[in-house]
Design a protein around this motif. Sequence first.
Motif, PDB file in Angstrom:
ATOM      1  N   MET A   1     -25.847   2.322  -1.335  1.00 54.08           N
ATOM      2  CA  MET A   1     -24.625   1.638  -1.712  1.00 54.08           C
ATOM      3  C   MET A   1     -24.860   0.137  -1.549  1.00 54.08           C
ATOM      4  N   ARG A   2     -24.376  -0.575  -2.498  1.00 56.01           N
ATOM      5  CA  ARG A   2     -24.555  -2.021  -2.455  1.00 56.01           C
ATOM      6  C   ARG A   2     -23.703  -2.641  -1.360  1.00 56.01           C
ATOM      7  N   ARG A   3     -24.157  -3.765  -0.922  1.00 50.84           N
ATOM      8  CA  ARG A   3     -23.458  -4.476   0.141  1.00 50.84           C
ATOM      9  C   ARG A   3     -22.057  -4.912  -0.293  1.00 50.84           C
ATOM     10  N   VAL A   4     -21.896  -5.345  -1.523  1.00 52.37           N
ATOM     11  CA  VAL A   4     -20.609  -5.790  -2.039  1.00 52.37           C
ATOM     12  C   VAL A   4     -19.624  -4.608  -2.079  1.00 52.37           C
ATOM     13  N   THR A   5     -20.103  -3.462  -2.519  1.00 51.52           N
ATOM     14  CA  THR A   5     -19.252  -2.275  -2.589  1.00 51.52           C
ATOM     15  C   THR A   5     -18.813  -1.851  -1.188  1.00 51.52           C
ATOM     16  N   ARG A   6     -19.754  -1.879  -0.248  1.00 49.15           N
ATOM     17  CA  ARG A   6     -19.418  -1.517   1.131  1.00 49.15           C
ATOM     18  C   ARG A   6     -18.382  -2.479   1.702  1.00 49.15           C
ATOM     19  N   ASN A   7     -18.550  -3.752   1.470  1.00 43.07           N
ATOM     20  CA  ASN A   7     -17.582  -4.744   1.950  1.00 43.07           C
ATOM     21  C   ASN A   7     -16.207  -4.541   1.311  1.00 43.07           C
ATOM     22  N   LEU A   8     -16.181  -4.155   0.033  1.00 39.07           N
ATOM     23  CA  LEU A   8     -14.927  -3.879  -0.639  1.00 39.07           C
ATOM     24  C   LEU A   8     -14.226  -2.677  -0.001  1.00 39.07           C
ATOM     25  N   PHE A   9     -14.963  -1.616   0.281  1.00 37.48           N
ATOM     26  CA  PHE A   9     -14.380  -0.441   0.943  1.00 37.48           C
ATOM     27  C   PHE A   9     -13.866  -0.779   2.338  1.00 37.48           C
ATOM     28  N   VAL A  10     -14.579  -1.589   3.066  1.00 38.41           N
ATOM     29  CA  VAL A  10     -14.145  -1.998   4.402  1.00 38.41           C
ATOM     30  C   VAL A  10     -12.867  -2.838   4.295  1.00 38.41           C
ATOM     31  N   ALA A  11     -12.829  -3.739   3.340  1.00 41.21           N
ATOM     32  CA  ALA A  11     -11.635  -4.573   3.159  1.00 41.21           C
ATOM     33  C   ALA A  11     -10.426  -3.718   2.769  1.00 41.21           C
ATOM     34  N   ILE A  12     -10.613  -2.759   1.888  1.00 40.13           N
ATOM     35  CA  ILE A  12      -9.516  -1.874   1.495  1.00 40.13           C
ATOM     36  C   ILE A  12      -9.044  -1.054   2.688  1.00 40.13           C
ATOM     37  N   ALA A  13      -9.978  -0.546   3.481  1.00 33.68           N
ATOM     38  CA  ALA A  13      -9.620   0.241   4.663  1.00 33.68           C
ATOM     39  C   ALA A  13      -8.832  -0.615   5.656  1.00 33.68           C
ATOM     40  N   LEU A  14      -9.231  -1.849   5.856  1.00 30.80           N
ATOM     41  CA  LEU A  14      -8.507  -2.736   6.764  1.00 30.80           C
ATOM     42  C   LEU A  14      -7.096  -3.025   6.260  1.00 30.80           C
ATOM     43  N   VAL A  15      -6.946  -3.214   4.964  1.00 30.29           N
ATOM     44  CA  VAL A  15      -5.620  -3.452   4.394  1.00 30.29           C
ATOM     45  C   VAL A  15      -4.741  -2.219   4.577  1.00 30.29           C
ATOM     46  N   VAL A  16      -5.295  -1.039   4.345  1.00 31.14           N
ATOM     47  CA  VAL A  16      -4.528   0.198   4.510  1.00 31.14           C
ATOM     48  C   VAL A  16      -4.107   0.369   5.971  1.00 31.14           C
ATOM     49  N   VAL A  17      -4.992   0.138   6.910  1.00 36.54           N
ATOM     50  CA  VAL A  17      -4.665   0.247   8.334  1.00 36.54           C
ATOM     51  C   VAL A  17      -3.605  -0.777   8.718  1.00 36.54           C
ATOM     52  N   ALA A  18      -3.715  -1.986   8.210  1.00 39.53           N
ATOM     53  CA  ALA A  18      -2.720  -3.022   8.518  1.00 39.53           C
ATOM     54  C   ALA A  18      -1.346  -2.649   7.965  1.00 39.53           C
ATOM     55  N   LEU A  19      -1.295  -2.108   6.764  1.00 39.32           N
ATOM     56  CA  LEU A  19      -0.015  -1.700   6.186  1.00 39.32           C
ATOM     57  C   LEU A  19       0.597  -0.538   6.956  1.00 39.32           C
ATOM     58  N   LEU A  20      -0.227   0.400   7.387  1.00 43.32           N
ATOM     59  CA  LEU A  20       0.280   1.501   8.201  1.00 43.32           C
ATOM     60  C   LEU A  20       0.817   0.990   9.534  1.00 43.32           C
ATOM     61  N   ALA A  21       0.126   0.046  10.131  1.00 43.93           N
ATOM     62  CA  ALA A  21       0.586  -0.525  11.400  1.00 43.93           C
ATOM     63  C   ALA A  21       1.909  -1.264  11.210  1.00 43.93           C
ATOM     64  N   LEU A  22       2.052  -1.993  10.122  1.00 44.51           N
ATOM     65  CA  LEU A  22       3.313  -2.696   9.863  1.00 44.51           C
ATOM     66  C   LEU A  22       4.460  -1.722   9.644  1.00 44.51           C
ATOM     67  N   GLY A  23       4.183  -0.583   9.078  1.00 48.20           N
ATOM     68  CA  GLY A  23       5.212   0.420   8.873  1.00 48.20           C
ATOM     69  C   GLY A  23       5.633   1.101  10.156  1.00 48.20           C
ATOM     70  N   ALA A  24       4.710   1.294  11.085  1.00 50.47           N
ATOM     71  CA  ALA A  24       5.005   1.996  12.332  1.00 50.47           C
ATOM     72  C   ALA A  24       5.480   1.051  13.429  1.00 50.47           C
ATOM     73  N   LEU A  25       4.992  -0.152  13.436  1.00 53.26           N
ATOM     74  CA  LEU A  25       5.286  -1.088  14.516  1.00 53.26           C
ATOM     75  C   LEU A  25       6.766  -1.373  14.733  1.00 53.26           C
ATOM     76  N   PRO A  26       7.551  -1.631  13.699  1.00 52.62           N
ATOM     77  CA  PRO A  26       8.961  -1.985  13.943  1.00 52.62           C
ATOM     78  C   PRO A  26       9.740  -0.934  14.717  1.00 52.62           C
ATOM     79  N   SER A  27       9.402   0.327  14.570  1.00 54.21           N
ATOM     80  CA  SER A  27      10.156   1.351  15.291  1.00 54.21           C
ATOM     81  C   SER A  27       9.915   1.263  16.797  1.00 54.21           C
ATOM     82  N   TYR A  28       8.831   0.620  17.216  1.00 57.21           N
ATOM     83  CA  TYR A  28       8.548   0.474  18.644  1.00 57.21           C
ATOM     84  C   TYR A  28       9.122  -0.806  19.239  1.00 57.21           C
ATOM     85  N   LEU A  29       9.600  -1.703  18.390  1.00 60.43           N
ATOM     86  CA  LEU A  29      10.208  -2.938  18.872  1.00 60.43           C
ATOM     87  C   LEU A  29      11.629  -2.649  19.328  1.00 60.43           C
ATOM     88  N   GLY A  30      12.082  -3.352  20.294  1.00 59.65           N
ATOM     89  CA  GLY A  30      13.469  -3.185  20.720  1.00 59.65           C
ATOM     90  C   GLY A  30      13.744  -3.987  21.970  1.00 59.65           C
TER      91      GLY A  30
END
Length: 127
Positions: free
Chosen positions: A1-30
Motif C-alpha cells: 500500500m502506498r504511503r499516501v493511501t495509508r495516510n489517507l486511511f489514517v486521516a479518515i479514521a481519525l476524523v471518524v473517531v473525532a466525530l464519534l467522540a463529539l457525539g458521545a461527549l456532550p451526554s457526559y457534560l453536566g
Amino acid sequence: MRRVTRNLFVAIALVVVALLALGALPSYLGSGDPYYLTAEPIETEAPAVDVNNDSAHRYPFLTSALASDEGRSDPYQTDTYGIKESFTHTPFDEVDALTRRLPEAATDSGVRVQYEGTVYRVEVMRP
C-alpha cells in the motif's frame, strides 16, 4: 500500500473517531442541579396529549417519569456553556414536542398528557 493511501486511511479514521467522540461527549457534560420531568396525576376534562403509543426512544424522560413511583424522570444536567443542549435530547425538547402535537394541552409551565386512562400534568422541574 502506498504511503499516501495509508495516510489517507489514517486521516479518515481519525476524523471518524473525532466525530464519534463529539457525539458521545456532550451526554457526559453536566453541572449544577439536575432537571427532572415530573408527571403529576390531575383531575380535568381539558384536552390532553395521548401518549399511550409513544416509545421510550422518542420520549425517554416522559416514559421514565410515568413509570416512576415518584412521578419523576431520570435527571438531566445542563452544561456551563450551553453546548450540550445542541447535541443531546432534553426534557425541554419533550415538553415542546408534546405541546406542538396538541397546543390546547399546554399549561403555563408544561403540558397535559393522558396515559392509561389517567391525565397527568407534565413539567420540567428542579428539586
